[in-house]
Design an enzyme around this catalytic site. Structure first.
Site, mmCIF file in Angstrom:
data_model
loop_
_atom_site.group_PDB
_atom_site.id
_atom_site.type_symbol
_atom_site.label_atom_id
_atom_site.label_comp_id
_atom_site.label_asym_id
_atom_site.label_seq_id
_atom_site.Cartn_x
_atom_site.Cartn_y
_atom_site.Cartn_z
ATOM 1 N N ASP A 261 0.809 -1.219 0.000
ATOM 2 C CA ASP A 261 0.000 0.000 0.000
ATOM 3 C C ASP A 261 0.844 1.272 0.000
ATOM 4 O O ASP A 261 2.064 1.223 0.193
ATOM 5 C CB ASP A 261 -0.962 -0.005 1.212
ATOM 6 C CG ASP A 261 -0.308 -0.510 2.499
ATOM 7 O OD1 ASP A 261 0.932 -0.496 2.587
ATOM 8 O OD2 ASP A 261 -1.038 -0.907 3.424
ATOM 9 N N GLU B 22 -9.657 -1.933 5.182
ATOM 10 C CA GLU B 22 -10.256 -1.555 6.454
ATOM 11 C C GLU B 22 -11.558 -2.323 6.684
ATOM 12 O O GLU B 22 -12.164 -2.823 5.721
ATOM 13 C CB GLU B 22 -10.553 -0.044 6.453
ATOM 14 C CG GLU B 22 -9.322 0.841 6.327
ATOM 15 C CD GLU B 22 -8.555 0.999 7.642
ATOM 16 O OE1 GLU B 22 -8.598 0.094 8.490
ATOM 17 O OE2 GLU B 22 -7.886 2.037 7.805
HETATM 18 C C1 F6R Z 1 1.491 -1.502 6.135
HETATM 19 C C2 F6R Z 1 0.177 -2.088 6.259
HETATM 20 C C3 F6R Z 1 -0.611 -2.058 7.519
HETATM 21 C C4 F6R Z 1 0.219 -2.350 8.770
HETATM 22 C C5 F6R Z 1 -0.655 -2.288 10.010
HETATM 23 C C6 F6R Z 1 0.127 -2.518 11.281
HETATM 24 O O1 F6R Z 1 1.994 -1.674 4.821
HETATM 25 O O2 F6R Z 1 -0.262 -2.588 5.295
HETATM 26 O O3 F6R Z 1 -1.634 -3.005 7.415
HETATM 27 O O4 F6R Z 1 0.794 -3.616 8.651
HETATM 28 O O5 F6R Z 1 -1.275 -1.020 10.079
HETATM 29 O O6 F6R Z 1 1.027 -1.467 11.458
HETATM 30 P P1 F6R Z 1 2.171 -1.551 12.567
HETATM 31 O O7 F6R Z 1 3.081 -2.649 12.177
HETATM 32 O O8 F6R Z 1 2.826 -0.196 12.526
HETATM 33 O O9 F6R Z 1 1.470 -1.811 13.873
#
Ligand code: F6R
Length: 241
Positions: free
Chosen positions: A67, A143
């Site tokens: 993304d 989401e």
């Molecule tokens: C990032 C992504 C998101 C993150 C998720 C968790 O490319 O696709 O889905 O993996 O928001 O984020 P962290 O690892 O920062 O808790």
């Protein structure tokens, strides 16, 4: 789903890197699906170490990221392209033109989505897809919603996602409100999925992902249907299982 329980973040990072390194070693032309966010950073550091100290070779590897924020170009220090360059690509012998991150600044976002899916299809899917998970159960930026979306698409970021990601910006107002994300089809095109989770903040999402009903309200719950998912999680993230 295979669950690997680890003690802490360091162990999680080493385990994840070991699996990725073995895929790269067995198939030097592997296509890696990569994620940003805090969770995979330790695994990327370990991959860099394996490259420097043990000669892990990225020269024929391709990557496809999940993304990108809409409106940020690759030179913005909060863009996911910038993140990937900083956290991994600049430190290994990968060919940067073989690394793909969706464009957040295309004049035609819909065409950018279609092109991204065509790219994934050209690769015949990824060999492995690394995933973190949002506290609300999102994967990529898929989401919670009332249906799953197969294609790469533009998404309005959930308020809790913007709040969670505000830690990287100087204020929440600066966090983009939209992103371009690989859809569930792109994620499911992967042979193997490596889902990483660390910390108590992920415990409810992991419980819902593993034990809950399959519902677009918890996008990661769809992973119950993928034939090869490895969840590597620490004790905190598994504390509600
Ligand atoms: C990032 C992504 C998101 C993150 C998720 C968790 O490319 O696709 O889905 O993996 O928001 O984020 P962290 O690892 O920062 O808790």
């Amino acid at each position: 789903m295979q669950i690997i329980r680890v003690k802490n973040y360091e162990e999680l990072s080493k385990k994840a890197a070991k699996i990725l390194a073995s895929i790269i070693t067995l198939n030097p032309e592997a296509v890696l699906g990569l994620a940003t966010g805090s969770t995979p950073v330790g695994a990327y550091q370990e991959l860099i170490r394996l490259h420097r100290e043990e000669g892990l070779d990225f020269s024929s590897i391709s990557t496809v990221n999940l993304d990108e924020y809409l409106g940020l170009d690759g030179s913005h220090d909060q863009s996911y392209r910038y993140f990937m360059n900083q956290q991994l690509f600049d430190h290994v012998n990968i060919h940067i033109e073989q690394t793909f991150v969706p464009s957040g600044v295309s004049s035609d976002s819909q065409a950018a989505c279609t092109e991204y899916d065509a790219r994934i299809e050209d690769f015949c899917g990824t060999d492995v897809q690394v995933l973190g998970i949002g506290g609300n159960g999102h994967i990529g930026f898929n989401e919670p919603a009332d249906h799953f979306i197969r294609e790469t698409h533009i998404v309005d970021l959930a308020e809790d996602t913007r709040e969670a990601n505000a830690r990287f910006f100087s204020s929440i107002e600066e966090v983009p409100t939209q992103a371009i994300t690989m859809g569930m089809g792109g994620i499911f095109s992967s042979q193997k999925i490596l889902l990483l989770a660390s910390g108590k903040g992920k415990a409810q999402a992991i419980k819902d992902t593993v034990l809950g009903p399959i519902t677009p309200q918890v996008p990661a719950s769809l992973l119950q249907l993928h034939p090869d998912v490895i969840l590597i999680a620490d004790e905190d993230a598994l504390s509600l299982l």
